[in-house]
Design a protein around this motif. Sequence first.
Motif, PDB file in Angstrom:
ATOM      1  N   HIS A 117       3.857  -0.338  13.733  1.00 51.63           N
ATOM      2  CA  HIS A 117       3.976   0.754  12.760  1.00 51.63           C
ATOM      3  C   HIS A 117       2.957   1.855  12.929  1.00 51.63           C
ATOM      4  CE1 HIS A 117       6.876  -1.162   9.944  1.00 51.63           C
ATOM      5  NE2 HIS A 117       6.354  -2.262  10.456  1.00 51.63           N
ATOM      6  N   THR A 118       2.036   1.703  13.844  1.00 54.85           N
ATOM      7  CA  THR A 118       0.981   2.716  13.901  1.00 54.85           C
ATOM      8  C   THR A 118       0.260   2.695  15.242  1.00 54.85           C
ATOM      9  OG1 THR A 118      -1.024   3.548  12.822  1.00 54.85           O
ATOM     10  CG2 THR A 118      -0.742   1.171  12.841  1.00 54.85           C
ATOM     11  N   TYR A 173      -5.409  11.811   8.563  1.00 57.38           N
ATOM     12  CA  TYR A 173      -4.376  12.252   9.517  1.00 57.38           C
ATOM     13  C   TYR A 173      -3.150  12.838   8.806  1.00 57.38           C
ATOM     14  CZ  TYR A 173      -1.055   8.336   8.975  1.00 57.38           C
ATOM     15  OH  TYR A 173      -0.119   7.458   8.485  1.00 57.38           O
ATOM     16  N   ARG A 203      -9.038 -11.742   4.551  1.00 64.30           N
ATOM     17  CA  ARG A 203      -7.755 -11.168   4.958  1.00 64.30           C
ATOM     18  C   ARG A 203      -7.066 -12.090   5.981  1.00 64.30           C
ATOM     19  NH1 ARG A 203      -3.854  -6.778   4.325  1.00 64.30           N
ATOM     20  NH2 ARG A 203      -3.151  -6.242   6.399  1.00 64.30           N
ATOM     21  N   LEU A 209       8.952  -0.022   3.114  1.00 57.33           N
ATOM     22  CA  LEU A 209       9.999  -0.239   4.118  1.00 57.33           C
ATOM     23  C   LEU A 209      10.523  -1.669   3.997  1.00 57.33           C
ATOM     24  CD1 LEU A 209      11.346   1.156   6.680  1.00 57.33           C
ATOM     25  CD2 LEU A 209       9.826  -0.321   8.015  1.00 57.33           C
ATOM     26  N   ASN A 212      -6.100  -1.130   1.839  1.00 60.77           N
ATOM     27  CA  ASN A 212      -6.283  -0.226   2.979  1.00 60.77           C
ATOM     28  C   ASN A 212      -4.949   0.049   3.643  1.00 60.77           C
ATOM     29  OD1 ASN A 212      -9.062  -0.602   2.621  1.00 60.77           O
ATOM     30  ND2 ASN A 212      -9.012  -2.415   3.923  1.00 60.77           N
ATOM     31  N   ASP A 213      -4.603   1.300   3.737  1.00 61.89           N
ATOM     32  CA  ASP A 213      -3.402   1.681   4.461  1.00 61.89           C
ATOM     33  C   ASP A 213      -3.837   2.175   5.830  1.00 61.89           C
ATOM     34  OD1 ASP A 213      -0.389   2.314   3.862  1.00 61.89           O
ATOM     35  OD2 ASP A 213      -1.131   3.994   5.042  1.00 61.89           O
ATOM     36  N   HIS A 271      -5.511   0.814   8.179  1.00 60.63           N
ATOM     37  CA  HIS A 271      -6.923   0.574   8.463  1.00 60.63           C
ATOM     38  C   HIS A 271      -7.187  -0.925   8.496  1.00 60.63           C
ATOM     39  CE1 HIS A 271     -11.175   1.602   8.611  1.00 60.63           C
ATOM     40  NE2 HIS A 271     -11.366   0.593   7.784  1.00 60.63           N
ATOM     41  N   GLU A 307       1.648  10.078  12.659  1.00 63.12           N
ATOM     42  CA  GLU A 307       2.499   9.417  11.659  1.00 63.12           C
ATOM     43  C   GLU A 307       3.652   8.763  12.408  1.00 63.12           C
ATOM     44  OE1 GLU A 307       2.484   7.974   8.754  1.00 63.12           O
ATOM     45  OE2 GLU A 307       2.322   9.798   7.543  1.00 63.12           O
ATOM     46  N   ALA A 308       3.630   7.439  12.464  1.00 60.51           N
ATOM     47  CA  ALA A 308       4.619   6.749  13.296  1.00 60.51           C
ATOM     48  C   ALA A 308       6.043   7.159  12.915  1.00 60.51           C
ATOM     49  CB  ALA A 308       4.441   5.246  13.163  1.00 60.51           C
ATOM     50  N   SER A 309       6.315   7.159  11.632  1.00 63.45           N
ATOM     51  CA  SER A 309       7.649   7.597  11.189  1.00 63.45           C
ATOM     52  C   SER A 309       7.545   8.463   9.945  1.00 63.45           C
ATOM     53  CB  SER A 309       8.528   6.372  10.889  1.00 63.45           C
ATOM     54  OG  SER A 309       9.646   6.745  10.120  1.00 63.45           O
ATOM     55  N   GLY A 310       6.975   7.861   8.878  1.00 66.24           N
ATOM     56  CA  GLY A 310       7.091   8.470   7.572  1.00 66.24           C
ATOM     57  C   GLY A 310       8.424   8.027   7.002  1.00 66.24           C
ATOM     58  N   GLY A 340       3.971   3.120   2.958  1.00 65.92           N
ATOM     59  CA  GLY A 340       5.215   3.101   3.731  1.00 65.92           C
ATOM     60  C   GLY A 340       5.610   1.739   4.278  1.00 65.92           C
ATOM     61  N   LEU A 341       4.629   1.012   4.817  1.00 67.42           N
ATOM     62  CA  LEU A 341       4.955  -0.261   5.450  1.00 67.42           C
ATOM     63  C   LEU A 341       5.528  -1.264   4.443  1.00 67.42           C
ATOM     64  CD1 LEU A 341       3.054  -2.239   8.091  1.00 67.42           C
ATOM     65  CD2 LEU A 341       3.130  -3.223   5.812  1.00 67.42           C
ATOM     66  N   ASP A 400       4.447  -5.507  11.548  1.00 67.97           N
ATOM     67  CA  ASP A 400       3.159  -5.180  12.164  1.00 67.97           C
ATOM     68  C   ASP A 400       2.443  -6.463  12.628  1.00 67.97           C
ATOM     69  OD1 ASP A 400       1.793  -2.146  12.045  1.00 67.97           O
ATOM     70  OD2 ASP A 400       0.516  -3.761  12.754  1.00 67.97           O
ATOM     71  N   ASN A 447       0.801  -1.213   0.000  1.00 67.99           N
ATOM     72  CA  ASN A 447       0.000   0.000   0.000  1.00 67.99           C
ATOM     73  C   ASN A 447       0.836   1.267   0.000  1.00 67.99           C
ATOM     74  OD1 ASN A 447      -3.077  -0.184   0.422  1.00 67.99           O
ATOM     75  ND2 ASN A 447      -2.271  -1.908   1.591  1.00 67.99           N
TER      76      ASN A 447
HETATM   77  O1  73E Z   1       4.316   6.273   9.469  1.00 68.99           O
HETATM   78  C1  73E Z   1       4.254   5.178   8.585  1.00 68.99           C
HETATM   79  C2  73E Z   1       5.562   4.422   8.627  1.00 68.99           C
HETATM   80  O2  73E Z   1       6.613   5.216   8.133  1.00 68.99           O
HETATM   81  C3  73E Z   1       3.110   4.243   8.981  1.00 68.99           C
HETATM   82  O3  73E Z   1       1.883   4.934   8.871  1.00 68.99           O
HETATM   83  C4  73E Z   1       3.105   3.021   8.072  1.00 68.99           C
HETATM   84  O4  73E Z   1       4.369   2.357   8.225  1.00 68.99           O
HETATM   85  C5  73E Z   1       5.469   3.150   7.796  1.00 68.99           C
HETATM   86  C6  73E Z   1       6.715   2.304   7.913  1.00 68.99           C
HETATM   87  O5  73E Z   1       7.060   2.082   9.245  1.00 68.99           O
HETATM   88  C7  73E Z   1       2.009   2.096   8.405  1.00 68.99           C
HETATM   89  N1  73E Z   1       1.249   1.413   7.522  1.00 68.99           N
HETATM   90  C8  73E Z   1       0.398   0.674   8.234  1.00 68.99           C
HETATM   91  N2  73E Z   1       0.604   0.892   9.508  1.00 68.99           N
HETATM   92  N3  73E Z   1       1.609   1.789   9.618  1.00 68.99           N
HETATM   93  C9  73E Z   1      -0.605  -0.237   7.708  1.00 68.99           C
HETATM   94  C10 73E Z   1      -1.613  -0.731   8.548  1.00 68.99           C
HETATM   95  C11 73E Z   1      -2.546  -1.611   8.044  1.00 68.99           C
HETATM   96  C12 73E Z   1      -2.500  -1.998   6.711  1.00 68.99           C
HETATM   97  C13 73E Z   1      -1.504  -1.502   5.888  1.00 68.99           C
HETATM   98  C14 73E Z   1      -0.568  -0.624   6.393  1.00 68.99           C
END
Ligand code: 73E
Length: 826
Positions: free
Chosen positions: A359-360, A553, A282, A123, A272-273, A275, A652-655, A119-120, A321, A117
Amino acid sequence: MYNPRFEKKAFKKEVEHNVKTLYRKTIDEATPQQLFQAVSYAVKEVIIDDWIATQDQFKKDDPKTVYYMSMEFLMGRALGNNLINMTAYREVKEALDEMGIDLNAIEDQEPDPALGNGGLGRLAACFLDSLATLGYAAYGCGIRYRYGMFKQKIENGYQVETPDDWLKEGNPFELRREEYAKEVRFGGNIRVEYDDATNRTKFVQENYESVLAIPYDMPVVGYGNHHVNTLRIWDAQAITNFQLDSFDRGDYHKAVEQENLAKTIVEVLYPNDNHYAGKELRLKQQYFFVSASIQAAISKYKKSHDDLHKLPEKVVFQMNDTHPTVAVAELMRILLDEEGLGWNEAWDITTHCCAYTNHTIMAEALEKWPIDLFSKLLPRVYQIIQEIDRRFLIQVREMYPGNEEKVRKMAILYNGQVRMAHLAIVAGFSVNGVARLHTEILKHQELKDFYEMMPEKFNNKTNGITQRRFLMHGNPLLADWVTEKLGTKNWITDLSLMSGLKKYADDPKALAEFMDIKYRNKERLAAYILKHNGIEVDPRSIFDVQVKRLHEYKRQLLNILHVMYLYNQIKEHPEMSFYPRTFIFGAKASAGYIRAKEIIKLINSVGDVVNNDRSINGKLKVVFIEDYRVSNAEIIFAAADVSEQISTASKEASGTGNMKFMLNGAPTLGTMDGANVEIVEEVGAENAFIFGLSSEEVINYENYGGYHPQDIYHNDQDIHKVVDQLVDGTYSNGDTEMYRDLYNSLLTNQGGSRADMYFILKDFRSYAEAQKKVEEAYKDTEGWAKKALLNTACCGKFTSDRTIQEYVDDIWHLDKIKVEVETEEE
Ligand code: 73E
C-alpha cells in the motif's frame, strides 16, 4: 419485500419488546441510546437468520474462502449500513417515524467503530462490503481494539487526543464466540528433540507466556442477497486466571504478567498512518491476531477435509500490507510442528495460500523488525524465517552468480533486521499494488529486483469504494436522482451503469437538478459546521475540500499556504473579482507527529485571522472540521465542489477519498499521483484540474539530490511573502517562533532530510494556476454543472465491486454462493 420481519407492524412490536426487556421502559421513556440499542437488536434478529442461512450454504457448497488479514477495519457505523444492505432502510425509517422516532437521530447514537487509521483500514471495510454483495465466502480477520482511533478535539487551534471508548455502551451487532478461543504463545525458548518413532526432529516451545484469543464476530451484510459474511476480531484474555493456587505455587508473578499481557495486547490501535514505529507491542498485536486467525482457519478446514496438501484449493490468506506478514511463518510452523509435514510440502502449501498487497512506498512505513526483538518474542517463527531466507538466498545466488550486491539487497534478514516486505514477496504467490501508477513504481523502482526475479507474481488491483455507503447512505438525494434518471436501481450493484448519466451532460434541466442536490447537501454541511465550529459559511461559495489523514506528503501545507496567498491577494487588490470560497479541512495527525500537528495549528490560525477579517466581506472562509471520521465524511463528500488530491507525485499509492468525491460529483484538483491518474483517464482531463511535477520528475529530483527551494523563494515575490508570514507573526499574534519549524522545513536542509522534500514551493505556482482555473470554471454555472455531473457519470470503475471481482479472477479464484432463504416474493 425483503423480509416480512421488517414489515412495519412487526418491526415496531419488536422494538417495543426490546425496550421493555432490555430496559424495563416504554418507547416514550427510553433514552435515544436505549432506542438505538433496541432498534439494533431488532435488526440483528433478522440478520442472524441470514447469517445462519449463509453459513449453512457454505457447509453445503464448500466454497473456497478468502481470509482478509488486516490490522485495521475502519467499518464506520453499522446500523444504517445494515438497513441499506437489507433493503429495509425506508421501511424501517417509516416505521420509526410512526413511533415518533427519527432514524437519523438514532443512527447518531452509534459510536463510529474506528478500528483503523485511514485509507488502508477503510479499504478493508469496503472490500468486506463488496465480498458479501458479490456472494463470496470471506472472513475479515483483525483485532478488537478496546480503544480505536482517538477522538480529536481542537483546543485553541491545537489537536488534543481523547480515548475512543467505543464499547462503553455495548456493541449490539457483535457475538462473542468463547467456544472458538485459541491460545497464542510468546517468548521462551525452543527445545529441539529427536523423535525416534517418527524419525523427525521436534521443536518444543518452553517457558513461554501465553494469552487466550477470543473471537467476536460481526455480521457483514451483502446488498439484497441474504449473504452475510463475518468480520472476526479477536479479544485477549489471560489463560491462567488470577488464582490463589498459582500464587501458592509461586507463579504469582507469571499470573500477573499474563493478565497484563492480555490486557495490553488489544488495548489500543496504533494511530500511525503510513509510519512504522517499531514497538514491541505492535509486533505482539500482529502475531496475536495472525496466529489465532490461522489456527481458526486450519481447524475449520480440518473439520471437513483430511488432506492439508489441498488447503490452497479452499483457503487463501490475503495480507493487507506487511502488518500480518508473520502469517507465512505461522502457517509454516503449524504445518511443520503441529501437523508434522516436511519442509517442502509445507512450503508448497504456504506459497499457494498467501498473497500480499503493498500500500505504500513511503520509506518510513517499511516494517523492518530488529532481529533481537523479533527472535526473543517469536523464537520458533524466527527460526522458520531464517530457513526461508537461507533457501531463498541459494536461489538468488543461483540466478545471479557472484552478485553479492543482489543478495544484500534482496535478503529477508539483513543488517540485524527482518524485512517484512521481502518475506511477504518471497512467500506470497501474488504481490499487488493498489493503483496502476503505484504498481508500475513497485515493479520498476521499489521492488525492481524482485520483479526481475519473479515477474509472474506482480499485478495491479486499483482500489475502489462501496457506493452503498458513500452514495446511497451518504447522499440519498443524489442516489434517488440517479435511480430516477437511469430508470433502474441496478447501479447499486453495478456501478458501470452510471455511464448512462452522460447523456444528461448537456441537458439544462438535469444539470440544474444535479446542482440543486449539491446545494442542498452544502446546506446540510453548512448546518453541521455552524453547529460544531460556530462558523457561518455560505452554501453559495465554492466548497473546496481536503479531508484525509494529516501527512506531509499529502501536502495540506501547500493548500493552506495557497489560502494565505489568496488572502494577501484580496487584501492587496480589494477591487479584484473573486468568487467566494470556503476551504474545508479535516485531518487527524498521529499523536507523536509534531510537524503534522503544527500544520493543524496553522490551518486553524489562518482560519481565525481570515474568518474574522470583516474587510474581506466573507469572500474567504477556512474551516477545520474536528474529528474527521467515517460518519461525518459521508456528509462532507456529498457537499464538496472541489476535491483536493494534492500529494507529491509518486507518494500516494492510490488514495480512495478521491473516488468518494468523484462519485458525489466533485471534480478533482490534483497531481498525477495514485489513482488520480485513472480518475482523469475516466473523466477526461477537461473535467479535472491537474497540476504539478510528475512522479518521474519527483523521482528524478530525489535520485539526484533534490532541488533548491531558495531559488523559488528569492524569485517569486508572492511565495516569498507567504513563506515569511510563517515567521512574522501574522498568524501567531506576533509570535515569530510558532511556525519556525515549518518555515525551516521549506527552506533549509535539516539533518537527514532535504529542504522542502515534498516539493511544495516547486509546485506552488502550478497549483495556484490550477486553482485560478477552478474559479474561472465555477463562474460558468452550466459548464461547472456539466463537469460535476460527468464526474459522477464516469466513476463506474472505482467501485470496490470491480476491485473485488479482479482479486477473485486473478488471485483468489473464489466460488460464488447463492444463499437460499424462504421469503415471500421480493
Ligand atoms: O494511498 C493510500 C491508499 O489508498 C495509502 O497511503 C494507504 O492505503 C490506501 C489503501 O490502499 C496506506 N496506509 C498505510 N500504508 N498505505 C499504512 C501504513 C502503516 C500503518 C497504517 C497504514
